[in-house]
Enzyme design. Sequence first.
Site, PDB file in Angstrom:
ATOM      1  N   HIS A 224       0.860  -1.187   0.000  1.00 17.14           N
ATOM      2  CA  HIS A 224       0.000   0.000   0.000  1.00 17.14           C
ATOM      3  C   HIS A 224       0.904   1.248   0.000  1.00 17.14           C
ATOM      4  CE1 HIS A 224      -3.705  -2.287   0.889  1.00 17.14           C
ATOM      5  NE2 HIS A 224      -2.872  -3.083   1.549  1.00 17.14           N
TER       6      HIS A 224
ATOM      7  N   ARG B 225      -0.323   4.302  -0.758  1.00 17.81           N
ATOM      8  CA  ARG B 225      -1.195   5.387  -0.273  1.00 17.81           C
ATOM      9  C   ARG B 225      -1.356   6.559  -1.226  1.00 17.81           C
ATOM     10  NH1 ARG B 225      -3.581   2.054   3.100  1.00 17.81           N
ATOM     11  NH2 ARG B 225      -2.432   1.562   5.000  1.00 17.81           N
TER      12      ARG B 225
ATOM     13  N   ASP C  39      -8.563  -4.918  -2.889  1.00 13.74           N
ATOM     14  CA  ASP C  39      -7.959  -5.171  -1.583  1.00 13.74           C
ATOM     15  C   ASP C  39      -8.212  -4.031  -0.605  1.00 13.74           C
ATOM     16  OD1 ASP C  39      -6.111  -6.779   0.178  1.00 13.74           O
ATOM     17  OD2 ASP C  39      -5.102  -4.838   0.165  1.00 13.74           O
TER      18      ASP C  39
ATOM     19  N   HIS D  97      -9.012  -9.785  -1.396  1.00 13.03           N
ATOM     20  CA  HIS D  97      -9.065  -9.657   0.062  1.00 13.03           C
ATOM     21  C   HIS D  97     -10.351 -10.363   0.468  1.00 13.03           C
ATOM     22  CE1 HIS D  97      -8.915  -7.158   3.915  1.00 13.03           C
ATOM     23  NE2 HIS D  97     -10.149  -7.643   3.914  1.00 13.03           N
TER      24      HIS D  97
ATOM     25  N   ASN E 139      -5.213  -6.467   9.459  1.00 10.81           N
ATOM     26  CA  ASN E 139      -6.321  -7.177   8.833  1.00 10.81           C
ATOM     27  C   ASN E 139      -5.811  -7.971   7.637  1.00 10.81           C
ATOM     28  OD1 ASN E 139      -8.858  -8.069   8.249  1.00 10.81           O
ATOM     29  ND2 ASN E 139      -9.606  -6.129   7.417  1.00 10.81           N
TER      30      ASN E 139
ATOM     31  N   ASP F 248       2.130  -7.157   2.687  1.00 12.16           N
ATOM     32  CA  ASP F 248       0.957  -6.337   3.017  1.00 12.16           C
ATOM     33  C   ASP F 248       1.390  -5.080   3.771  1.00 12.16           C
ATOM     34  OD1 ASP F 248      -1.609  -5.396   3.232  1.00 12.16           O
ATOM     35  OD2 ASP F 248      -2.267  -6.836   4.741  1.00 12.16           O
TER      36      ASP F 248
ATOM     37  N   PHE G 251      -6.467  -0.638  10.800  1.00 12.60           N
ATOM     38  CA  PHE G 251      -5.720  -1.875  10.630  1.00 12.60           C
ATOM     39  C   PHE G 251      -4.453  -1.605   9.816  1.00 12.60           C
ATOM     40  CE2 PHE G 251     -10.155  -3.340  10.973  1.00 12.60           C
ATOM     41  CZ  PHE G 251     -10.040  -4.379  11.889  1.00 12.60           C
TER      42      PHE G 251
END
Length: 426
Positions: free
Chosen positions: A61, A63, A151, A178, A277, A304, A322
């Site tokens: 991620h 962002r 996801d 996910h 998560n 992740d 999370f």
Amino acid sequence: MTKIIQNVQIVNNEGEFETTAVLVEDGKIAAIGANVTSTVAQQIDGKGLLLSPGFIDVHVHLREPGGEQKETIETGTNAAAKGGYTTICAMPNTRPVPDTAENFSHVLDLVEKNALVRVLPYGSITIRQAGKERTDIKSLKNLGAFALTDDGVGVQAAGTMLEAMEEAAKFNIPIVAHCEDNSLIYGGVMHKGKRSEELGLKGIPSVSESVHIARDILLAEAAGAHYHVCHVSTKESVRVIRDAKKAGIHVTAEVSPHHLILCEDDIPSDEAIWKMNPPLRAKEDMIALRAGLVDGTLDFIATDHAPHTEEEKSNGFEKAPFGIVGLETAFPLLYTHFVKPGEWTLQQLLDYLTIKPAKVFGFEFGKLEVGSPADLVLIDLKKEQKIDKETFISKGKNTPFNGIVCNGWPQLTMYNGEIVWQEEQI
């Protein structure tokens, strides 16, 4: 520039260390061998360190756009380079979501401008990841999306997922999921088990994940699609994936370092650095994940990497988001916990981080072969140091591993023949 990396150790086909040299020309590996020399190349002394193909992480991620206070493409790819990763795949839970040709192209422009290593963006399965209207898969594939995922959330409607899989199968593009049935979460913030009871926190049942995987596996079989499961965390999930593979269904799966190393027993208190998560599950789940990885039910490891601000994570389980970061710590943690004690061979670990994700998604990267991209990492297996979140390049400091002593630290990372990160002493 032509470069030669001399005096490095590689793991040969017999699983033994072999001293060699690697010649790099025009961004590719030009030659490998103990007698390889060059009078015109830039000389790099490998100092007897391990040389591996650059790592591949299909679950990151970054962002950006929309969440730059947590991470940016620049900081995230710098963190990846420091951790030995030369190819990372960016999840689409950004704002805007890469759900249209215009939004996907915008992400590509940002990557072209700011990325230090190779970034392969996912396209989303549904518009705004809302789980309702499907994206134009053909246009996203034509722009370079290598796979599709929502996801961060599970696609709740079986009909939507089936239609997406059928369309994806037409264009030979994987659906990456996910897996979480929202009707089974019950407002949970950690695994539903003995620790949630002890801490008085609402729990997320294991079945919320496994039932979604079971549903999607049957949908993938019906659609003839390649279905890939993100961050598997429960023993039941391992079981249904194993059964699906035996049945010949095209399903692949990943597992994250934190789910292999930690379980609910490790959570000391209501501190949100332990909130992720899927959540840390029971010890028997952790054991099943380890077994599933070794026997091939789970195909490879993905971090992740999910950065958040320290302010967000300063709240307890109930209020904090999370997520855990992982790019800068994955190899040392995995090497220390599994290779040093003899549970895995070094070659197994390297495969989980390189050729296995490459094989699943058809990438040309992740190989130490003549003609392959010169994506390389030098690793000091003997170097011992503590994980220190304050030294992270990532904006995210949210890790429960802070202070853990590890061996096996990347010292130099090369992407397409150019050095993109190195320790000062190299």
